[in-house]
Scaffold this motif. Structure first.
Motif, mmCIF file in Angstrom:
data_model
loop_
_atom_site.group_PDB
_atom_site.id
_atom_site.type_symbol
_atom_site.label_atom_id
_atom_site.label_comp_id
_atom_site.label_asym_id
_atom_site.label_seq_id
_atom_site.Cartn_x
_atom_site.Cartn_y
_atom_site.Cartn_z
ATOM 1 N N UNK A 1 0.686 -1.066 -0.028
ATOM 2 C CA UNK A 1 -0.053 0.247 -0.243
ATOM 3 C C UNK A 1 0.491 1.179 -0.208
ATOM 4 N N UNK A 2 0.327 2.142 -0.492
ATOM 5 C CA UNK A 2 0.532 3.829 -0.289
ATOM 6 C C UNK A 2 1.379 4.177 0.835
ATOM 7 N N UNK A 3 2.478 4.623 0.994
ATOM 8 C CA UNK A 3 3.495 4.848 2.084
ATOM 9 C C UNK A 3 2.664 6.557 2.314
ATOM 10 N N UNK A 4 1.713 7.008 1.154
ATOM 11 C CA UNK A 4 1.651 8.162 1.574
ATOM 12 C C UNK A 4 0.355 8.848 3.513
ATOM 13 N N UNK A 5 1.029 9.651 3.814
ATOM 14 C CA UNK A 5 -0.479 10.093 4.919
ATOM 15 C C UNK A 5 -0.663 11.051 4.973
ATOM 16 N N UNK A 6 -1.697 11.214 4.929
ATOM 17 C CA UNK A 6 -2.908 12.586 4.961
ATOM 18 C C UNK A 6 -2.761 13.509 6.583
ATOM 19 N N UNK A 7 -2.956 14.470 6.061
ATOM 20 C CA UNK A 7 -2.935 15.427 7.124
ATOM 21 C C UNK A 7 -3.807 15.296 8.213
ATOM 22 N N UNK A 8 -4.517 14.332 8.539
ATOM 23 C CA UNK A 8 -5.543 13.757 9.462
ATOM 24 C C UNK A 8 -4.794 12.632 9.809
ATOM 25 N N UNK A 9 -3.736 11.970 9.345
ATOM 26 C CA UNK A 9 -3.258 11.553 10.142
ATOM 27 C C UNK A 9 -3.321 9.694 9.137
ATOM 28 N N UNK A 16 0.588 0.600 -4.179
ATOM 29 C CA UNK A 16 1.586 1.258 -4.431
ATOM 30 C C UNK A 16 2.734 1.258 -5.544
ATOM 31 N N UNK A 17 3.259 1.808 -6.474
ATOM 32 C CA UNK A 17 3.859 1.131 -7.870
ATOM 33 C C UNK A 17 4.940 -0.055 -7.112
ATOM 34 N N UNK A 18 5.770 -0.700 -8.068
ATOM 35 C CA UNK A 18 6.719 -1.607 -7.977
ATOM 36 C C UNK A 18 7.608 -0.889 -8.123
ATOM 37 N N UNK A 19 8.645 -1.353 -7.555
ATOM 38 C CA UNK A 19 10.430 -1.044 -6.649
ATOM 39 C C UNK A 19 9.128 0.658 -5.692
ATOM 40 N N UNK A 20 8.627 0.686 -5.667
ATOM 41 C CA UNK A 20 8.351 2.091 -5.427
ATOM 42 C C UNK A 20 7.157 2.431 -3.732
ATOM 43 N N UNK A 21 7.378 2.305 -3.106
ATOM 44 C CA UNK A 21 6.665 3.258 -1.882
ATOM 45 C C UNK A 21 5.368 3.707 -1.724
ATOM 46 N N UNK A 22 5.105 4.543 -3.012
ATOM 47 C CA UNK A 22 3.939 5.564 -3.095
ATOM 48 C C UNK A 22 3.400 4.979 -4.341
#
Length: 503
Positions: A1-9, A16-22
């Motif tokens: 899963x994407x590791x981006x964290x929104x402002x609300x936590x 996520x894309x292959x070879x990436x955490x986003x």
């Protein structure tokens, strides 16, 4: 899963894309290009379109090369927050609103769409373009960095006001365009030509030929607390250009290191509050509208609130009341007098005096009797006879001013006019009167040659009086009038000539 964290936590739930955490929307540009090369652009574009098709209207932290919204109808506002976008395009869409917060966007293009509200805050743009847009509530660009802010054919769509809005609680929100607290601005343009925009839109497959060319209409257009790019290369350019705007224009807390030019349109009760223009303020073909309240409250303080270091230029402008007309022509006259250009200052002085006479005559023109067949004058109470007499005296003063100050020498600004009038009257009008009345004699015999009557007219007008010719009958009245006329016109000529060239 994407590791981006929104402002609300919360975390982004997209894979996520292959070879990436986003995911494809949150992966940074440099990382995406390193992993996928040019293909990352297509990946991001497809992911963004899928989100729109699924009804997603909130985008936070996205990084897009091109965010293009076409033919979209939504009852929810479209929101971009904490995002980086190369180009954001909204075309042929019907949205409840568009909100942009804390974003970095090179170019925003809003085109041929209907938007309820446009709300922009704390963002960075190179170009912000609004073309052929109808809005219901307001357009607000605040606390941002914008290099070029262009607005063409934008119109406020009136809507019914109900509830507490009828009592003025929220009335000022609707129909308002506000550009405030902006930094590093190079140009603000309204209905201005932008050749590079056409090339930019063609790159994205958009044709400008179908775009309408209308006046920009809003209840209030406010430009406030704008810091312009101080680079010397822009100081001689037009920084604020407004063409064909209809509504209330307010400039507040501005220091413009360049020119401000306003062309065409209808300006209602314009306000300039703590505004300094270091070059010229130009009005061309503008129709000004003001009311009595504005004349009494805003207009007297405008001279202190507005500072123009260059010139104020008015060409082809019209005013709905002479009080406003007198003020703006006086403002223009003062700027030209400071520069030492007395010729140009005299032109505005003449227009200023005309406006002052209109103002004076307008108060009492209603008291002129309407003469005609079968019309009876109303009875005037004895207590009001003195007031009526004063009104007629003021009217006579205005007529006297027109005849002796305007007609003869344009309020002392034209030294050629008294000479032309003198030559015309003395060499044509008065000799003709003497000739047809046969009222000049020599040894009791009326003269026959027209040149003799012209000779007598010149001698009379210059008050030489050789005595070889003398008037009889009605000629004595004509000669007396001509003598007074000649003395007056020479006095006018000497005064105006001295004022024009000896000051």
């Amino acid at each position: 899963m994407c590791e981006y964290i929104f402002e609300n936590g919360e975390k982004c739930k997209t894979k996520s894309l292959a070879r990436s955490k986003y995911c494809s929307l949150h992966i940074p540009f440099d990382e995406g290009e390193l992993l996928y090369g040019e293909k990352i652009k297509e990946i991001k574009e497809r992911a963004f379109k899928r989100k729109l098709e699924r009804g997603v209207r909130y985008f936070e932290g996205v990084q897009l090369y091109e965010a293009k919204i076409s033919n979209l109808t939504s009852e929810k506002p479209l929101v971009f927050k904490n995002s980086k976008i190369k180009t954001l395009i909204v075309e042929n869409s019907n949205l409840k609103g568009l909100s942009i917060f804390n974003c970095e966007i090179e170019r925003v293009i809003l085109l041929a769409s209907s938007l309820g509200t446009v709300w922009v805050k704390n963002s960075v743009f190179f170009g912000f373009n609004i073309l052929d847009i109808k809005f219901e509530n307001s357009i607000s660009v605040k606390n941002s960095t914008v290099r070029y802010l262009m607005m063409n054919s934008v119109q406020y769509a009136e809507r019914a006001i109900s509830g507490e809005e009828e009592y003025g609680e929220k009335e000022t929100i609707h129909g308002r365009i506000e550009f405030s607290d902006l930094k590093n601005v190079r140009r603000i343009g309204v209905n201005s030509r932008y050749p590079l925009l056409k090339e930019l839109l063609e790159e994205h497959g958009i044709n400008l030929s179908g775009i309408s060319r209308k006046h920009v209409k809003a209840k209030i257009f406010l430009i406030k607390n704008v810091e312009f790019d101080p680079s010397p290369r822009f100081k001689r350019q037009v920084r604020v250009f407004i063409r064909n705007f209809d509504g209330v224009l307010q400039l507040e807390n501005l220091e413009v290191p360049g020119h401000v030019e306003i062309r065409g349109g209808r300006l209602k009760v314009p306000e300039f509050v703590h505004t300094t223009i270091y070059n010229n303020l130009v009005f061309r073909g503008v129709v000004f509208y003001g009311d009595t309240t504005w004349n009494l409250t805003v207009l007297p303080n405008l001279l202190a609130e507005l500072s123009v270091r260059g010139f104020v230029i008015l060409e082809g402008c019209s005013f709905n009341n002479p009080t406003m007309e007198e003020f703006f022509y006086r403002l223009a006259r003062i700027t030209w007098e400071k520069s030492g250009d007395k010729e140009k200052a005299d032109q505005y002085y003449y227009l200023e005096m005309l406006a002052r006479r209109k103002q004076k005559m307008g108060r009492y023109i209603a008291y002129l009797p309407k003469l005609g067949i079968g019309i009876r004058f109303p009875r005037i109470p004895s207590g009001r006879i003195g007031t009526k007499i004063k009104h007629y005296i003021h009217l006579l003063e205005g007529l006297f001013e027109w005849f002796f100050a305007d007609l003869t020498c344009k309020y002392g600004t034209d030294w050629k006019r008294p000479i032309v009038i003198w030559i015309f009257m003395v060499n044509l009008v008065f000799p003709t009167l003497f000739y047809f009345t046969r009222s000049v004699t020599s040894s009791g015999v009326p003269l026959k040659s027209f040149l003799d009557y012209e000779y007598f007219s010149v001698v009379t007008a210059t008050t030489l009086g050789y005595g070889d010719l003398h008037p009889i009958g009605i000629g004595r009245v004509i000669a007396s009038i001509e003598a007074l006329f000649g003395m007056f016109m020479w006095a006018v000529f000497l005064t105006v000539f001295a004022r024009k060239y000896m000051r």
